[in-house]
Design an enzyme around this catalytic site. Structure first.
Site, short mmCIF file in Angstrom:
data_model
loop_
_atom_site.label_atom_id
_atom_site.label_comp_id
_atom_site.label_asym_id
_atom_site.label_seq_id
_atom_site.Cartn_x
_atom_site.Cartn_y
_atom_site.Cartn_z
N MET A 1 0.84 -1.21 0.00
CA MET A 1 0.00 0.00 0.00
C MET A 1 0.87 1.25 0.00
SD MET A 1 -3.30 1.07 0.52
CE MET A 1 -4.56 0.90 1.78
N CYS A 2 1.33 1.63 1.15
CA CYS A 2 2.20 2.80 1.32
C CYS A 2 1.50 4.13 1.13
CB CYS A 2 3.40 2.78 0.37
SG CYS A 2 4.42 1.32 0.51
N GLY A 3 1.95 5.10 1.92
CA GLY A 3 1.45 6.46 1.76
C GLY A 3 2.64 7.36 1.56
N ARG A 30 -2.52 3.19 5.33
CA ARG A 30 -1.75 2.80 4.15
C ARG A 30 -0.45 2.10 4.54
NH1 ARG A 30 -4.14 5.54 -0.15
NH2 ARG A 30 -2.55 4.68 -1.53
#
Lengths: 352, 251, 502
Positions: A1-3, A30
């Site tokens: 995901m990651c933000g 995220r």
């Protein structure tokens, strides 16, 4: 995901890390607590002429001695110290973050013809591939990356980022897909004054990695994002392309569109695709690439990852989510939705 | 139409500092408690608001809604004063979502019924794989611009893009893979913007009536005066119901 | 019968209850298997090569061909083939010739490589509805680009060398006029033109029937230099210097006299009925610097307007040779693996010399990268590419594009009977006898070749989409998307591919 998140004060005014910490924490959905990090620009005004080498040391004995021996082959350590940290009981202190303020002296290496920046790159590649208990994770002038395996608030508090004042911050909240959380694998990745945060996964990694490795970069961080840093260093610093051109090489227009362009544009886009076919990044991505002059924000050509920008007075914000930007600045004058594959380049209005 | 709610059966929730799980729990508790109007203030990125609710209640939000607003819902009326992020109305079955702002990518993903109205613009892949069956007929109305892959793989329903205050209403790959349903776009749509399996058709009297009905609702929700008779529309429909059948042979 | 009589391998029978005595089998078989005797069709099965022509054309479905074997006592080393080759050479005292490609049971490496697909951590991409790019440019590329000016006034200073533009990475291999018929070449030319790809002339020159299609034709300059005049090299869209081919590394082309008729004689400028055996080397290339001279010589002759490729057979030091070719101003290296086909080659070279294309491409791609020049030249793979999975794997191993030879012939109806050198091909594909050649209609042939390449291109898009890639350049050399299954660790190292599960 990651933000991912970033902000740039175009007038060069500096703010501390509390704002970016807040913006990043809003996106904890995220991440999964396995990595977070920040890059800050303008934070070492007293040492602005020296390269700030941030290193993870396994220990203060052999690992420290090894890395210092290597660094001193290339120049002089002007000042060094442990990066000030807080004790955070909720995460494992895997390594000791240390920093060296360093001046390269290429005369020290007889028979080599490197310019200063090439020397730094070579030195860092050597240290990181030798793996003698140390890992360089930041090596630019008047900037620094701070990262670890933890949640954004934990990492921010660990590094005391509220004590740093920067005109540009970028940050990342990690949800690793392929490798377990380790400090070296957290974003941002950096080389010289480049720092990169990335949301997505690079399906062309095998191609991109082999391309940069044929130009003496070594991918040692076990994470695909690393290669984006080297691609920008190669295309912009070594080949002299503008950041926009580099963005167009990494996320090229489709041939169907290029075929319909007017002649000059068609030639430029075709040339970019021909010369830089192995630099093209495939797979979903939203990236923020920062350097001293400002940042470049880019998404993949079919917009599989979200990215939004916001403006207020002299500040530009960029993030995976609008809510993250609004948590830093509730009253935006403009919200911008970038086009897939179009680089957005924001630079300082002043020379610092 | 806006539901006229009885004041005694409404509640105000302040979302400030609430993560989405706690916020949505409060919303569900309110619904279970018989509340028909739920007002939420200070929304800042919380996801899944209204997710899975199957009652005809009204949720009125202020702030920036996080992803999946109204996902899987079947009945509610959600009104947002602000911008929304991605996947608004994801796989919703019925109800209405009205956004007084812009929205992100994948709005109306796999929509099966109900209506979404957006005052401003939307992102990529809006209305992807919308479906219809008998009275289950999804509708999306966009006031501004829709970016690429609008109505990708559409199997039913209607999308209307008004392009107000925009240079263009739509971008490339409109209706790519469409095999059911219809897309109306204000203004001309260059052939190069059409996706595989999509074609343009002349708008007829019946189409204008449909558009008129949708614009009337849009004007009502956003207090605007869009005049259908002063506009020209392009209609985009499938080339066939089996656009890809000619690609395959047997072992 | 003699002591070296080898029994027939096939039995050909005509079911007299179905047979209508129409005589089509007699007309169609070019090997004289059938003859009429009063009210029956008699067969001489020793001549049968299982080309299937009779079966395809019998309106009554009356013909059956069966494999029959007069068994030999089993022996693991002195197997049937070894024994029969010795009978042949004892009888004749000659070099055994064969057609098509390597028949030894080396397991194809392609069959031991599997491809990746994206799940969850990465989305696959839908080739039906979203853009999927298979366009490839072949030719010299700049190492970097230089621009001057900025904003709207930016100008490109770097000059781009001429490149070939392909809409699909699949091209039709060089098969000479002589080895194949003119109608075969016409079928290929029309298909290439419709598809936006290229075909090769092979070393037999360019017949004027093909002049309308030269925008999609690569002309070959081989050691025999047949048909090479200024008009020839300027008509082609590109030039390929043929140093070797995978079926017979180290030796030149071989066209048996049976196939040298008056038209071949005219195009090649040799007497009718003689064997056209091309020299083993180009006699003006004895080392790498000589190759550079030939490359530049051809470029001068064509005013540097045509890309020049160099074709080599895949041999042990292909990687070093390829690096040398890249530095000799060539636009690309074509590598033909040991399964490459041929109209005629000594069996012993066809089956025992050369290395698999998979290993060759992998090591060439690696070597060029080690030298920092991989992107500056194109690498084209050929030799046993059988389907779109092979195409995809070849590209993932490092090829920019592939040539298909045998597959293209099969799409025209070839049954791979391997008797091309006799000149009796009943399908009209590899014969020069006009009555046989007329059986192949170029319009129909072109449609079939085009169908094949279109179908493979679509499958390639599906495979790319499954791997989450929407531009072919991101597949090129992307070894990480391959895994080896039942390959030893040394070979995995050479291929730079991990094992399944890793």
């Amino acid at each position: 995901m990651c933000g991912i998140i970033g902000l740039l004060n175009k007038d060069g005014s500096r703010i501390d890390g509390r704002s970016i910490k807040r913006g990043l924490s809003i996106m904890n959905e995220r991440g999964n607590g396995q990595g977070a990090g920040f890059a800050a620009y303008g934070i070492y005004p007293d040492y602005e002429d020296y390269y700030a080498i941030h290193v993870f040391l396994d220990n203060m004995k052999e690992a420290k001695a090894n890395v210092e021996r290597e660094i001193e082959r290339w120049g002089y350590i002007v000042y060094s110290e442990e990066i000030p940290t807080n004790d955070i009981r909720t995460f494992e202190r895997e390594q000791i973050p240390y920093r060296y303020f360093f001046k390269p002296d290429t005369r020290k290496l007889l028979g080599h013809n490197y310019d200063e920046k090439d020397a730094i790159v070579k030195m860092v590649m050597r240290i990181n591939s030798k793996r003698e208990g140390s890992l360089v994770f930041s090596c630019g002038k008047n900037m620094g990356i701070f990262k670890a395996a933890g949640w954004p608030e934990e990492v921010a508090n660990f590094y005391k980022i509220e004590d740093y004042d920067a005109y540009m911050w970028i940050g990342h909240n990690r949800y690793p897909t392929n490798t377990p959380g380790w400090w070296g694998g957290a974003h941002p990745f950096g080389l010289l004054d480049w720092s990169v945060v990335h949301n997505g996964e690079i399906t062309s990694y095998g191609t991109n990695k082999r391309y940069v490795e044929s130009f003496d970069y070594e991918c040692s961080m076990l994470t695909d994002t690393e290669v984006v840093t080297y691609l920008f260093d190669l295309l912009v610093r070594r080949h002299g392309l503008t950041p926009e051109m580099a963005g167009k090489a990494l996320a090229p227009r489709f041939w169907k569109e290029i075929d319909r362009m007017p002649e000059k544009q068609r030639l430029h886009h075709t040339a970019l695709r021909l010369a830089y076919s192995s630099a093209e990044i495939n797979g979903p991505f939203a990236i923020i690439v920062a350097r001293s002059e400002g940042f470049i924000a880019l998404t993949d050509r079919i917009k599989l990852r979200p990215l939004v920008l916001g403006k207020k007075d002299n500040t530009v914000y960029v993030s995976s989510e609008e809510a993250a930007i609004r948590s830093m600045e509730p009253n935006l004058s403009e919200v911008i939705y970038p086009t897939a594959g179009e680089p957005v380049v924001e630079t300082l209005d002043v020379v610092l | 139409m806006r539901i006229r709610s009885k004041e005694t059966s409404s509640v105000l929730i302040d979302a400030e500092g609430l993560d989405y799980r706690r916020l949505n729990k409060k919303v569900r508790e309110a619904v279970a408690d018989g509340k028909v109007k739920i007002l939420i203030s200070n929304v800042l990125g919380q996801r899944f608001i209204g997710d899975g609710i199957d009652k005809n209640i009204e949720i009125n939000l202020t702030g920036t809604a996080g992803g999946d607003l109204g996902a899987f819902m079947d009945g509610p009326f959600i009104y947002l004063n602000g911008n929304a992020e991605h996947a608004v109305g994801n796989t919703m079955s019925s109800g209405r979502i009205v956004i007084h702002g812009n929205a992100g990518d994948c709005l109306g993903h796999s929509m099966r019924g109900g209506k979404i109205f957006v005052r401003g613009s939307v992102g990529y892949r809006v209305g992807i794989h919308m479906k219809q069956f008998e009275e289950n007929y999804p509708t999306i109305v966009i006031g501004g611009k829709a970016q690429s892959f609008l109505g990708e793989y559409m199997a039913g329903g209607v999308i209307l893009v008004l392009g107000l205050e925009q240079d263009e209403s739509v971008d490339s790959y409109v209706g790519t893979g469409i095999h059911g349903g219809v897309i109306y776009v204000a203004g001309e749509v260059d052939d190069t913007l059409l996706g595989a399996a999509a074609k343009k058709e002349e708008v007829d009297g019946d189409d204008i009536e449909v558009i008129r009905g949708l614009v009337k609702d849009y004007n009502h929700y956003f207090n605007r005066k869009v005049d259908v008779d002063k506009m020209h529309f392009t209609k985009i429909v499938p080339t066939s119901s089996r656009p890809f059948c000619n690609l395959y042979t047997h072992e | 019968m003699s002591s070296h009589y080898t029994p027939s391998i096939y039995d050909v029978s005509v079911d007299s209850t179905k047979c209508r005595l129409c005589g089509r089998c007699i007309e169609n078989c070019s090997y004289d298997v059938f003859r009429r005797s009063e009210e029956k069709i008699l067969t001489y099965p020793n001549n049968c090569v299982v080309c299937h022509r009779c079966v395809a054309y019998c309106p009554a479905n009356a013909i059956k061909i069966k494999k029959v074997s007069t068994p030999y006592r089993y022996h693991p080393i002195w197997n049937e083939e070894v024994r029969e080759d010795i009978y042949n050479q004892a009888r004749t005292g000659k070099v055994i010739l064969g057609g098509m490609g390597n028949v030894r049971k080396y397991p194809p490496i392609f069959d031991r490589l599997v491809l990746d697909a994206c799940q969850i951590t990465n989305p696959s991409i839908d080739p039906l509805r979203e853009p999927m790019e298979t366009r490839v440019y072949l030719g010299k590329k700049p190492k970097k680009l230089e621009f001057s000016g900025s904003g709207d006034d930016v100008e490109l200073k770097t000059e781009l060398a001429p490149n070939l533009k392909l809409e699909t990475p699949i091209m039709i291999a060089h098969m000479s006029y002589g080895a194949v018929s003119l109608n075969t070449q016409l079928s290929f030319a029309k298909a290439a033109s419709n598809l936006g790809t290229f075909m090769g002339t092979g070393e037999g020159g360019l017949n004027q029937a093909l002049y309308d299609y030269t925008d999609n034709i690569i002309v070959q300059v081989a050691s025999g230099r047949f048909g090479v005049n200024p008009d020839y090299i300027n008509r082609g869209s590109a030039i390929e210097i043929k140093i070797g081919q995978g079926a017979k590394p180290g030796i030149g082309g071989h066209l048996p006299g049976e196939k040298v008729n008056k038209f071949i004689s005219e195009t090649r400028m040799i007497p009718e009925g003689t064997d056209a055996i091309s020299p083993a080397p180009h006699h003006d290339i004895y080392s790498i610097e000589d190759l550079a001279q030939l490359v530049r010589g051809l470029k001068e002759a064509t005013d540097w307007k045509k890309p020049v490729f160099v074709k080599i057979a895949a041999v042990h030091n292909s990687a070093a040779i390829a690096a040398g070719i890249a530095r000799a101003d060539a636009d690309g290296v074509v590598v033909d693996g040991f399964r490459g086909g041929t109209g005629a080659a000594p069996k012993v070279l066809r089956d025992h010399v050369g290395i698999p294309i998979e290993a060759a491409i992998a090591s060439i791609d690696q070597k060029l990268r080690d030298h920092g020049i991989r992107n500056e030249v194109s690498v084209i793979a050929s030799g046993g590419i059988r389907n779109s999975a092979d195409v995809t794997k070849a590209i993932a191993l490092g090829a920019d594009a592939v040539y298909i030879g045998t597959a293209a012939l099969i799409s025209l109806g070839c049954r791979v009977c391997g008797k091309c050198y006799t000149g009796l091909c009943p399908w009209g594909i590899s014969s020069q006898k006009q009555e046989l050649v007329d059986r192949l209609d170029p319009e129909v042939g072109a449609r079939q070749v085009q169908n094949l390449i279109e179908a493979w291109t679509h499958e390639l898009k599906e495979l790319m989409g499954a791997a989450g890639i929407n531009s072919i350049e991101s597949l090129r050399g992307n070894r990480d998307r391959l895994r080896g299954y039942m390959l030893d660790s040394n070979l995995l190292d050479i291929l730079d591919v991990k094992t399944v599960g890793a």
